[in-house]
Enzyme design. Structure first.
Site, PDB file in Angstrom:
ATOM      1  N   HIS A 265      35.408  42.303   8.388  1.00  0.00           N
ATOM      2  CA  HIS A 265      36.688  41.602   8.262  1.00  0.00           C
ATOM      3  C   HIS A 265      37.290  41.869   6.884  1.00  0.00           C
ATOM      4  O   HIS A 265      36.601  41.753   5.875  1.00  0.00           O
ATOM      5  CB  HIS A 265      36.478  40.097   8.459  1.00  0.00           C
ATOM      6  CG  HIS A 265      37.715  39.341   8.770  1.00  0.00           C
ATOM      7  ND1 HIS A 265      38.747  39.195   7.875  1.00  0.00           N
ATOM      8  CD2 HIS A 265      38.113  38.677   9.892  1.00  0.00           C
ATOM      9  CE1 HIS A 265      39.718  38.477   8.420  1.00  0.00           C
ATOM     10  NE2 HIS A 265      39.348  38.145   9.644  1.00  0.00           N
ATOM     11  N   SER A 283      41.109  33.494   6.756  1.00  0.00           N
ATOM     12  CA  SER A 283      41.658  33.850   8.064  1.00  0.00           C
ATOM     13  C   SER A 283      42.644  35.012   8.021  1.00  0.00           C
ATOM     14  O   SER A 283      43.464  35.133   7.100  1.00  0.00           O
ATOM     15  CB  SER A 283      42.362  32.636   8.674  1.00  0.00           C
ATOM     16  OG  SER A 283      43.105  33.008   9.817  1.00  0.00           O
ATOM     17  N   ARG A 329      41.778  45.101  11.949  1.00  0.00           N
ATOM     18  CA  ARG A 329      40.822  44.779  10.895  1.00  0.00           C
ATOM     19  C   ARG A 329      40.080  45.996  10.363  1.00  0.00           C
ATOM     20  O   ARG A 329      39.840  46.106   9.158  1.00  0.00           O
ATOM     21  CB  ARG A 329      39.819  43.742  11.417  1.00  0.00           C
ATOM     22  CG  ARG A 329      40.452  42.394  11.648  1.00  0.00           C
ATOM     23  CD  ARG A 329      39.513  41.420  12.315  1.00  0.00           C
ATOM     24  NE  ARG A 329      40.135  40.102  12.433  1.00  0.00           N
ATOM     25  CZ  ARG A 329      39.572  39.067  13.016  1.00  0.00           C
ATOM     26  NH1 ARG A 329      38.361  39.180  13.541  1.00  0.00           N
ATOM     27  NH2 ARG A 329      40.196  37.908  13.077  1.00  0.00           N
ATOM     28  N   HIS A 400      31.666  40.306   9.845  1.00  0.00           N
ATOM     29  CA  HIS A 400      32.248  39.126  10.474  1.00  0.00           C
ATOM     30  C   HIS A 400      31.879  38.972  11.945  1.00  0.00           C
ATOM     31  O   HIS A 400      31.671  37.861  12.430  1.00  0.00           O
ATOM     32  CB  HIS A 400      33.766  39.181  10.325  1.00  0.00           C
ATOM     33  CG  HIS A 400      34.491  38.052  10.980  1.00  0.00           C
ATOM     34  ND1 HIS A 400      34.287  36.734  10.616  1.00  0.00           N
ATOM     35  CD2 HIS A 400      35.424  38.030  11.964  1.00  0.00           C
ATOM     36  CE1 HIS A 400      35.066  35.952  11.359  1.00  0.00           C
ATOM     37  NE2 HIS A 400      35.755  36.695  12.194  1.00  0.00           N
ATOM     38  N   GLU A 424      30.166  36.531  22.442  1.00  0.00           N
ATOM     39  CA  GLU A 424      29.758  37.570  21.496  1.00  0.00           C
ATOM     40  C   GLU A 424      28.359  38.097  21.785  1.00  0.00           C
ATOM     41  O   GLU A 424      27.988  39.160  21.288  1.00  0.00           O
ATOM     42  CB  GLU A 424      29.831  37.026  20.064  1.00  0.00           C
ATOM     43  CG  GLU A 424      29.776  38.095  18.996  1.00  0.00           C
ATOM     44  CD  GLU A 424      29.915  37.546  17.587  1.00  0.00           C
ATOM     45  OE1 GLU A 424      29.753  38.325  16.636  1.00  0.00           O
ATOM     46  OE2 GLU A 424      30.172  36.328  17.427  1.00  0.00           O
ATOM     47  N   LEU A 440      37.724  33.938  20.311  1.00  0.00           N
ATOM     48  CA  LEU A 440      37.834  32.644  20.976  1.00  0.00           C
ATOM     49  C   LEU A 440      38.313  32.842  22.415  1.00  0.00           C
ATOM     50  O   LEU A 440      37.861  32.159  23.334  1.00  0.00           O
ATOM     51  CB  LEU A 440      38.796  31.737  20.216  1.00  0.00           C
ATOM     52  CG  LEU A 440      38.524  31.531  18.717  1.00  0.00           C
ATOM     53  CD1 LEU A 440      39.472  30.494  18.134  1.00  0.00           C
ATOM     54  CD2 LEU A 440      37.083  31.119  18.474  1.00  0.00           C
TER      55      LEU A 440
END
Length: 636
Positions: A265, A283, A329, A400, A424, A440
């Site tokens: 990340h 974030s 990312r 991350h 995950e 999520l």
């Protein structure tokens, strides 16, 4: 030959047709069937609650003292859904395409389209549970942008989206606990899966308070235990996050998919010393209004406020004008590392770039910026002692998320019948790079809407006889777990589990991290094999196995991390291309971007355990693209 069980037909019809064609279990019969769910994060809590609601007898396990403490609670930025509330031209297909492209064309079309399709239901489900998503002035749900997309499709609850979604899922879980359909086992760690006649029939756990080893039987087992980013020691994951459940399942026959696909990340608080045990995420949502920059000159140590605008390099905006600071990312992280390696990094270590909110504060006002990101700014100030309203944040990439995980088919079933992996813990939806706000989405999609449908296809074939924990395979598995614990306790060496874990993390970060080479990967494999030998010779675990013993917990997890680290390096070594988060320095374009080799590596690498200290067998699931044409990713 691996069979992913992708349904036939047009992409948009695959999931609806499959939902109709899977076998069903009638409500009266569900009451006769037991399902174990390991993990109570978003994927696990959602699955346990949904399966309990359907009528199954669910046994849910977590190693925390409360289901609410799962690592999903730490997710900050938001959750994607193709609602198109902003009227920007978003759609299920656009979310599907952005996710496939963001993953550098290393994910299945069928799985990713299904994820985009059910995303809209997740928001409705969560709102019904009372999740306090941010709203516009008129009361409608608000959206913001995340990396790899040119539309605003991310729903959020300030910087606490994971916490609020998890509380919603756990409230649904607790409702089923109260109804007697879910039995919740806290402070229990799964240490093995039990296989009878080739099928998963239960698990072995250790009570983390008393040390008791116990068998638990069921008709099917679901692993929702998260990712393995802590193999790097320093990561944004909670310290307890580990790979033991999926690794023990792998050693019992579950194939491991794409283990080298890990996500670094770009926006994390930089490490400040060797004493640290974890890192803190800032974030991705901050890149909506924060601008990433470094000085144009090498070795410029002036304070950021003293560096004039013309002497700053907003390098993401310069190199990727179409997406600017909201590139995916993997691209942002590599570019931040690149400018730091050039000697233009900032801060005491030179291993950071700035994330600057001065322009946004001037445009929106401090109150509006605070309304969007206030808790994140407070967190940053508590950790660093610096006020991001007055001076830019300093950020640097950190581990991350892991896109790899247990290989699963379209039904989320592993190569062991009756053993499922969700969220995950599986490899299925993100390819070589996950877009922000999609973790999520996947966890809740798997738990609420996919697994409750697909598990019936298997469980309906079993009959209703109870699985007996007195079966010899349970006794055998218990004995193996006790033997392993005794072996760890009786080494009586000089080095702690944390010492070995920190050593492993340095090898992984230096040679299996953001930039990889064949030479470095070979060195990493050799060093980790030597570390494994040293671990089993010189480990020190204090206390006993019949009590609360965090050193013993760490020892078992570190042993698994070492073996997993070796497999990750071997997977990265055989994949002679760059794609997404897997960046081999030998394979890059003239502009320094990832260069894929679709002719030779358009597949999922599914590794099969062959026995202790034996090379694993590589199985390949070819990826077929019927709708999207894989191309060189461009965010310029």
């Amino acid at each position: 030959m691996l069979d992913a069980k992708i349904p036939k037909g047009e992409l948009k019809d695959k999931w609806s047709n499959h939902s109709f064609n899977v076998k069903l279990v009638n409500p009266a019969n569900k009451r006769k069937l037991d399902i174990i769910v390991v993990g109570t994060g978003l994927a696990g809590a959602a699955a346990a609650a949904s399966l309990g609601e359907l009528g199954y007898n669910v046994h849910a396990f977590c190693f925390h003292d409360s289901a609410r403490r799962a690592h999903s609670v730490a997710a900050q930025g938001g959750i994607n859904a193709a609602k198109n509330y902003k009227n920007e031209g978003d759609s299920v297909y656009r979310l599907f395409y952005d996710t496939i492209k963001g993953g550098d064309f290393r994910a299945r079309e069928g799985n990713v389209y299904r994820l985009a399709e059910v995303s809209v239901k997740i928001i409705d489900q969560s709102v019904a549970q009372g999740v306090p998503f941010a709203r516009e002035y008129g009361g409608l749900l608000d959206n913001r942008s995340f990396g790899g997309a040119q539309v605003s499709r991310t729903f959020y609850a300030r910087g606490q989206t994971g916490q609020q979604l998890l509380y919603g899922a756990v409230s649904a879980l607790n409702r089923q606990v109260d109804a007697g359909k879910v039995t919740l086992y806290t402070r229990h760690e799964m240490l093995d899966v039990v296989i009878i006649d080739g099928k998963a029939k239960g698990i072995i756990t250790r009570d983390l308070v008393t040390g008791e080893i116990k068998s638990h039987a069921a008709h099917a087992v679901v692993l929702a235990t998260g990712g393995y980013g802590n193999v790097f020691y320093l990561s944004t994951n909670a310290k307890g996050s580990n790979a033991t459940a999926i690794w023990r399942a792998h050693k019992k026959g579950a194939f491991f998919g794409n283990p080298c696909f890990t996500q670094i990340h770009p926006t994390c608080i930089p490490a400040s010393g060797d004493y640290q045990s974890k890192l803190t995420l800032m974030s991705e949502s901050l890149r909506n209004d924060g601008r990433v920059w470094v000085p144009k000159a090498k070795g410029d140590t002036r304070k950021p406020e003293a560096i004039p605008e013309e002497e700053r390099d907003y390098f993401l905006e310069r190199k990727y004008p179409a997406f600017g600071n909201l590139v995916p990312r993997d691209i942002a992280a590599r570019n931040i590392k690149e400018v730091c390696d050039e000697g233009r990094g900032v801060g005491p270590t030179g291993q950071a770039s700035y994330l600057d909110f001065a322009e946004s504060i001037g445009r929106l006002g401090e109150a509006q910026v605070s309304a969007r990101y206030g808790n994140l700014f407070e967190m940053y100030e508590k950790i660093t002692g610096e006020n991001p309203y007055k001076t830019p944040m300093r950020i640097y990439p950190a581990v991350h998320y892991t896109m790899g995980g247990l290989w699963v088919d379209y039904n989320l079933q592993t190569t062991i019948p009756g053993l499922y992996a969700t969220g995950e813990a599986n490899f299925s939806d993100h390819g070589a790079n996950r877009l922000g706000a999609s973790a999520l989405m996947q966890g809740l999609a798997d738990g609420y809407f996919v697994l409750p449908v697909t598990i019936g296809d298997y469980i309906s074939t079993l009959g209703f006889a109870k699985v007996d924990v007195n079966h010899p395979e349970f006794k055998k598995a218990e004995d193996e777990v006790r033997e392993r614990i005794n072996k760890l306790m009786n080494i009586k060496g000089t080095r702690t589990p944390d010492d070995f874990h920190r050593h492993l993390g340095k090898i992984m970060w230096d040679k299996v991290g953001m930039a990889r080479t064949a030479e470095g990967l070979k060195e990493a494999i050799a060093e980790m094999n030597a570390l494994k030998i040293e671990f089993w010779k010189d480990l020190k675990v204090s206390g006993t196995g019949e009590e609360l013993n965090e050193q013993l917990e760490k020892a078992g997890r570190t042993a698994d991390f070492i073996e997993l680290g070796i497999l990750m390096a071997e997977d990265a070594l055989q994949r002679n291309e760059s794609c997404g988060g897997h960046f081999r320095l030998e394979y890059q374009t003239e502009e320094g971007e990832a260069r894929r080799d679709d002719d030779n590596f358009m597949y999922v690498a599914a590794w099969e355990y062959q026995g202790d200290d034996k090379p694993e067998k590589l199985n390949k699931e070819d990826l077929v693209f019927e709708t999207v044409h894989p191309s060189q990713r461009s965010y310029k």
